[in-house]
Write an enzyme that holds these catalytic residues in place. Structure first.
Site, mmCIF file in Angstrom:
data_model
loop_
_atom_site.group_PDB
_atom_site.id
_atom_site.type_symbol
_atom_site.label_atom_id
_atom_site.label_comp_id
_atom_site.label_asym_id
_atom_site.label_seq_id
_atom_site.Cartn_x
_atom_site.Cartn_y
_atom_site.Cartn_z
ATOM 1 N N LYS A 118 3.323 -7.419 -0.094
ATOM 2 C CA LYS A 118 2.672 -6.333 -0.830
ATOM 3 C C LYS A 118 3.657 -5.895 -1.903
ATOM 4 O O LYS A 118 4.722 -5.338 -1.607
ATOM 5 C CB LYS A 118 2.332 -5.168 0.105
ATOM 6 C CG LYS A 118 1.638 -4.022 -0.623
ATOM 7 C CD LYS A 118 1.566 -2.778 0.235
ATOM 8 C CE LYS A 118 1.074 -1.607 -0.603
ATOM 9 N NZ LYS A 118 1.218 -0.313 0.113
ATOM 10 N N GLY A 167 0.265 9.218 -0.585
ATOM 11 C CA GLY A 167 0.536 10.361 0.285
ATOM 12 C C GLY A 167 -0.115 11.663 -0.133
ATOM 13 O O GLY A 167 0.108 12.692 0.505
ATOM 14 N N ALA A 211 -3.586 3.740 -1.005
ATOM 15 C CA ALA A 211 -2.946 5.016 -1.361
ATOM 16 C C ALA A 211 -3.946 6.116 -1.680
ATOM 17 O O ALA A 211 -4.981 5.889 -2.309
ATOM 18 C CB ALA A 211 -1.986 4.851 -2.532
ATOM 19 N N GLY A 212 -3.604 7.327 -1.217
ATOM 20 C CA GLY A 212 -4.366 8.523 -1.550
ATOM 21 C C GLY A 212 -5.483 8.879 -0.599
ATOM 22 O O GLY A 212 -6.068 9.954 -0.699
ATOM 23 N N SER A 229 -0.254 7.647 5.554
ATOM 24 C CA SER A 229 -0.007 9.069 5.804
ATOM 25 C C SER A 229 -1.136 9.764 6.536
ATOM 26 O O SER A 229 -0.892 10.632 7.388
ATOM 27 C CB SER A 229 0.264 9.796 4.473
ATOM 28 O OG SER A 229 1.387 9.243 3.820
#
Length: 304
Positions: free
Chosen positions: A143, A204, A231-232, A254
């Site tokens: 990645k 995050g 992400a997010g 997260s």
């Protein structure tokens, strides 16, 4: 009024007629077992798909950072059903954790490891770390992350493309963490990447999909390319939205690691991702600007 006759039926009569029709309906289909019998469904029902030379059933990629303990991490992976987990080698080494011990924990879950180059700011750093990961974990999957802005952790599109081009030449299966920009994504595909990981929001942040329109465009313009939202993501509802857009998988960390109960949250995301994909495959109804009656009234008795 001409053409209309007042009904002499009482409400009780109409109820009796409706009840009789309902009772007759099963009898009409009594011998039609092939059409009336549906196969049992499972909440986690998903279709197989191919990525990086592997066949997967789970569309949930899970990160491994910031969990309360190794045991919680292991339990969360098992609850998620994830077949691919990602780990930042640079972060792992910086914390003094033996990579071999961590790798053993991942292997015990039966998941495939996707090492990442989180924390790298240049193509040169990322290329070096990718080669190190391949030596340590015996995998060509990487990645690829190259940070361009320290505040948003937004990928640097130029360094990312440089690193991806070289790593593809070096025989890696590159999973580039990129922006949701169509032209940048097309350049990564031209460089030899076979999968893309556009962000949903800053890493995050838990903001969900800040630009679903851009993701929808990627899906429409790159129909044969595996797209993994990375992400997010903040809640299972965000994951459902991503899957309903037709994206192929979701990667997050997260939202599970920082939950009050990471194991139960991993399970919640598993169900949400499977549900969103199933809805996409079934075909979500189009939105309407006006109300559309779901129950037609033509031909029914009118109570006067």
């Amino acid at each position: 009024m001409a053409g209309l006759e007042r009904s002499t039926a009482t409400p009780r009569d109409l109820v009796a007629v409706c009840s009789a029709q309902v009772k007759e309906e099963p009898a009409k289909r009594a011998g039609d077992t092939e059409q009336s019998t549906l196969p049992p469904s499972r909440p986690e029902e998903t279709s197989e798909w191919q990525i990086g030379g592997r066949t997967l059933t789970s569309r949930f990629f899970l990160g491994t950072a910031a969990y309360p303990s190794p045991q919680v991490l292991k339990d969360a992976i098992q609850a998620s059903g994830a077949q691919v987990v990602t780990m930042g080698l640079r972060r792992q080494l910086a914390h003094g954790t033996e990579a071999s011990d961590f790798f053993a924990l991942i292997q015990a879950t039966g998941s495939h490891l996707l090492p990442n180059t989180a924390g790298c700011h240049t193509a040169r750093e990322a290329i070096t770390l990718a080669h190190m990961a391949r030596e340590l974990f015996d995998t060509s999957w990487i990645k690829l992350e190259v940070v361009g802005d320290a505040h948003t952790l937004q990928p640097d599109p130029f360094e990312l493309l440089t690193a991806a081009t070289q790593l593809v030449k070096d025989g890696f299966e590159v999973f580039p963490y990129c922006m949701d920009d169509l032209v940048s994504c097309q350049r990564l595909l031209d460089a030899g990447c076979s999968v893309l990981m556009p962000w949903g929001a800053p890493i995050g942040s838990g903001q969900g999909l800040v630009n679903p329109g851009a993701l929808r465009t990627l899906r429409a313009r790159l129909p044969g390319v595996p797209l993994i939202v990375d992400a997010g993501i903040g809640s299972p509802a965000d994951a459902v939205q991503a899957m309903e857009l037709g994206l192929d998988a979701v990667l997050l960390n997260s939202a599970v690691a920082h939950a009050v109960d990471p194991v139960r949250m991993a399970r919640a995301f598993k169900l949400g991702i499977a549900s969103g994909r199933l809805a996409f495959e079934a075909g979500v109804m189009p939105r309407q600007d006006m109300a559309v009656a779901s129950t037609p009234v033509a031909g029914h008795p009118i109570l006067l």
